[in-house]
Design a protein around this motif. Structure first.
Motif, PDB file in Angstrom:
ATOM      1  N   VAL A   1      30.702  32.868  34.704  1.00 29.17           N
ATOM      2  CA  VAL A   1      31.934  33.638  34.898  1.00 29.17           C
ATOM      3  C   VAL A   1      33.142  32.642  34.872  1.00 29.17           C
ATOM      4  O   VAL A   1      34.230  32.750  34.491  1.00 29.17           O
ATOM      5  N   GLU A   2      32.948  31.633  35.530  1.00 30.94           N
ATOM      6  CA  GLU A   2      33.867  30.343  35.516  1.00 30.94           C
ATOM      7  C   GLU A   2      34.304  29.841  34.149  1.00 30.94           C
ATOM      8  O   GLU A   2      35.262  29.140  33.911  1.00 30.94           O
ATOM      9  N   THR A   3      33.145  29.676  33.367  1.00 28.30           N
ATOM     10  CA  THR A   3      33.645  28.973  31.976  1.00 28.30           C
ATOM     11  C   THR A   3      33.146  29.755  30.838  1.00 28.30           C
ATOM     12  O   THR A   3      33.327  29.562  29.574  1.00 28.30           O
TER      13      THR A   3
ATOM     14  N   GLY B   1      35.503  43.655  35.487  1.00 35.11           N
ATOM     15  CA  GLY B   1      34.695  43.681  36.756  1.00 35.11           C
ATOM     16  C   GLY B   1      33.803  42.575  37.090  1.00 35.11           C
ATOM     17  O   GLY B   1      33.319  42.485  38.048  1.00 35.11           O
ATOM     18  N   LEU B   2      33.728  41.717  36.154  1.00 35.23           N
ATOM     19  CA  LEU B   2      32.493  40.590  36.259  1.00 35.23           C
ATOM     20  C   LEU B   2      33.146  39.698  37.175  1.00 35.23           C
ATOM     21  O   LEU B   2      32.528  39.044  38.030  1.00 35.23           O
ATOM     22  N   TYR B   3      34.377  39.210  37.103  1.00 35.31           N
ATOM     23  CA  TYR B   3      35.144  38.238  37.971  1.00 35.31           C
ATOM     24  C   TYR B   3      35.078  38.806  39.491  1.00 35.31           C
ATOM     25  O   TYR B   3      34.570  38.206  40.592  1.00 35.31           O
ATOM     26  N   ALA B   4      35.198  40.072  39.562  1.00 36.25           N
ATOM     27  CA  ALA B   4      35.162  41.008  40.998  1.00 36.25           C
ATOM     28  C   ALA B   4      33.592  40.876  41.468  1.00 36.25           C
ATOM     29  O   ALA B   4      33.652  40.622  42.758  1.00 36.25           O
ATOM     30  N   GLU B   5      32.898  40.884  40.563  1.00 39.33           N
ATOM     31  CA  GLU B   5      31.377  40.906  41.019  1.00 39.33           C
ATOM     32  C   GLU B   5      31.176  39.684  41.418  1.00 39.33           C
ATOM     33  O   GLU B   5      30.364  39.403  42.558  1.00 39.33           O
ATOM     34  N   ALA B   6      31.417  38.594  40.863  1.00 42.55           N
ATOM     35  CA  ALA B   6      31.160  37.184  41.517  1.00 42.55           C
ATOM     36  C   ALA B   6      31.781  37.120  42.809  1.00 42.55           C
ATOM     37  O   ALA B   6      31.235  36.507  43.678  1.00 42.55           O
ATOM     38  N   GLY B   7      33.068  37.600  42.949  1.00 44.20           N
ATOM     39  CA  GLY B   7      33.954  37.528  44.185  1.00 44.20           C
ATOM     40  C   GLY B   7      32.988  38.255  45.123  1.00 44.20           C
ATOM     41  O   GLY B   7      32.780  37.591  46.386  1.00 44.20           O
ATOM     42  N   THR B   8      32.358  39.125  44.784  1.00 44.01           N
ATOM     43  CA  THR B   8      31.457  40.047  46.051  1.00 44.01           C
ATOM     44  C   THR B   8      30.319  39.179  46.186  1.00 44.01           C
ATOM     45  O   THR B   8      29.813  39.220  47.366  1.00 44.01           O
TER      46      THR B   8
ATOM     47  N   PHE C   1      37.868  34.408  42.872  1.00 38.76           N
ATOM     48  CA  PHE C   1      37.369  35.343  42.028  1.00 38.76           C
ATOM     49  C   PHE C   1      37.976  36.669  41.800  1.00 38.76           C
ATOM     50  O   PHE C   1      38.262  37.142  40.746  1.00 38.76           O
ATOM     51  N   TYR C   2      38.430  37.036  42.986  1.00 41.53           N
ATOM     52  CA  TYR C   2      39.180  38.354  43.017  1.00 41.53           C
ATOM     53  C   TYR C   2      40.555  38.173  42.400  1.00 41.53           C
ATOM     54  O   TYR C   2      41.074  39.017  41.722  1.00 41.53           O
ATOM     55  N   ARG C   3      41.335  37.035  42.550  1.00 40.79           N
ATOM     56  CA  ARG C   3      42.530  36.956  41.753  1.00 40.79           C
ATOM     57  C   ARG C   3      42.204  36.562  40.319  1.00 40.79           C
ATOM     58  O   ARG C   3      43.184  36.986  39.544  1.00 40.79           O
ATOM     59  N   MET C   4      41.298  36.026  39.695  1.00 35.96           N
ATOM     60  CA  MET C   4      40.820  35.970  38.476  1.00 35.96           C
ATOM     61  C   MET C   4      40.852  37.429  38.035  1.00 35.96           C
ATOM     62  O   MET C   4      41.664  37.556  36.905  1.00 35.96           O
ATOM     63  N   GLU C   5      40.071  38.438  38.603  1.00 34.85           N
ATOM     64  CA  GLU C   5      39.983  39.703  38.053  1.00 34.85           C
ATOM     65  C   GLU C   5      41.518  40.309  38.206  1.00 34.85           C
ATOM     66  O   GLU C   5      41.822  40.861  37.041  1.00 34.85           O
ATOM     67  N   TYR C   6      42.052  40.185  38.925  1.00 33.97           N
ATOM     68  CA  TYR C   6      43.491  40.733  39.048  1.00 33.97           C
ATOM     69  C   TYR C   6      44.459  40.381  38.107  1.00 33.97           C
ATOM     70  O   TYR C   6      45.241  40.856  37.480  1.00 33.97           O
TER      71      TYR C   6
ATOM     72  N   SER D   1      43.022  46.699  37.523  1.00 35.22           N
ATOM     73  CA  SER D   1      42.392  46.313  38.861  1.00 35.22           C
ATOM     74  C   SER D   1      43.450  46.307  39.906  1.00 35.22           C
ATOM     75  O   SER D   1      42.888  46.065  40.966  1.00 35.22           O
ATOM     76  N   ARG D   2      44.598  45.791  39.799  1.00 35.47           N
ATOM     77  CA  ARG D   2      45.481  45.364  40.666  1.00 35.47           C
ATOM     78  C   ARG D   2      45.709  46.088  42.027  1.00 35.47           C
ATOM     79  O   ARG D   2      45.594  45.576  42.903  1.00 35.47           O
ATOM     80  N   PRO D   3      45.941  47.452  42.060  1.00 32.63           N
ATOM     81  CA  PRO D   3      46.102  47.918  43.190  1.00 32.63           C
ATOM     82  C   PRO D   3      45.032  48.065  44.048  1.00 32.63           C
ATOM     83  O   PRO D   3      44.981  47.557  45.174  1.00 32.63           O
ATOM     84  N   MET D   4      43.680  47.942  43.482  1.00 33.86           N
ATOM     85  CA  MET D   4      42.631  47.804  44.593  1.00 33.86           C
ATOM     86  C   MET D   4      42.283  46.242  44.796  1.00 33.86           C
ATOM     87  O   MET D   4      42.203  46.092  46.054  1.00 33.86           O
ATOM     88  N   LEU D   5      42.464  45.702  44.068  1.00 37.03           N
ATOM     89  CA  LEU D   5      42.320  44.018  44.419  1.00 37.03           C
ATOM     90  C   LEU D   5      43.388  43.441  45.192  1.00 37.03           C
ATOM     91  O   LEU D   5      43.212  42.597  45.893  1.00 37.03           O
ATOM     92  N   SER D   6      44.531  43.696  44.996  1.00 40.06           N
ATOM     93  CA  SER D   6      45.730  43.153  46.006  1.00 40.06           C
ATOM     94  C   SER D   6      45.337  43.659  47.356  1.00 40.06           C
ATOM     95  O   SER D   6      45.613  42.868  48.533  1.00 40.06           O
ATOM     96  N   THR D   7      44.822  44.910  47.694  1.00 41.84           N
ATOM     97  CA  THR D   7      44.667  45.379  49.054  1.00 41.84           C
ATOM     98  C   THR D   7      43.628  44.657  49.569  1.00 41.84           C
ATOM     99  O   THR D   7      43.664  43.927  50.675  1.00 41.84           O
ATOM    100  N   LEU D   8      42.364  44.088  48.696  1.00 44.35           N
ATOM    101  CA  LEU D   8      41.297  43.426  49.177  1.00 44.35           C
ATOM    102  C   LEU D   8      41.754  42.161  49.465  1.00 44.35           C
ATOM    103  O   LEU D   8      41.070  41.427  50.467  1.00 44.35           O
ATOM    104  N   ILE D   9      42.646  41.365  48.346  1.00 47.80           N
ATOM    105  CA  ILE D   9      42.910  40.074  48.710  1.00 47.80           C
ATOM    106  C   ILE D   9      43.746  39.902  50.026  1.00 47.80           C
ATOM    107  O   ILE D   9      43.553  39.130  50.699  1.00 47.80           O
TER     108      ILE D   9
END
Length: 115
Positions: free
Chosen positions: A55-57, A68-75, A89-94, A100-108
């Motif tokens: 995911v990083e590279t 979703g793969l960045y978020a999965e790595a974050g989880t 990782f959540y920021r990378m997904e964002y 995905s921003r509405p959900m991830l901004s709240t999560l972050i």
């Protein structure tokens, strides 16, 4: 003879299209990783390390990392107690997937508030 030629031509086009299809996104070894994580606990650490490295590279402009793969790595990182990596990782997904921003901004925000 014309029907046979058209049939042969259409089959060649069809087979060429199927052979060159690479998909829109780079999924890496996502399915295999999920299987190992949930079915082979002894191999979980190595599978997660390989997944995070991918995911990083991984990804290219033509085949970006799948949604979703960045978020999965974050989880995965959050489950291991690494909140800083999870947020990264959540920021990378964002950044990669605006939908995905509405959900991830709240999560972050919630994770940052807990730190």
């Amino acid at each position: 003879m014309t029907k046979q030629f058209l049939f042969t031509l259409s089959m060649c086009v069809l087979m060429t299209g199927c052979a060159s299809h690479q998909g829109l996104y780079d999924w890496g070894q996502y399915q295999e990783t999920l299987f190992v994580v949930y079915q082979e606990p002894a191999l979980k650490e190595e599978a997660l390390k390989n997944y995070v490295d991918f995911v990083e590279t991984g990804g290219t402009p033509q085949h970006p990392i799948a949604p979703g793969l960045y978020a999965e790595a974050g989880t995965f990182m959050l489950e291991q107690g690494d909140v800083d990596s999870a947020i990264r990782f959540y920021r990378m997904e964002y950044d990669a997937w605006p939908e995905s921003r509405p959900m991830l901004s709240t999560l972050i925000k919630n994770l940052e508030a807990r730190q």
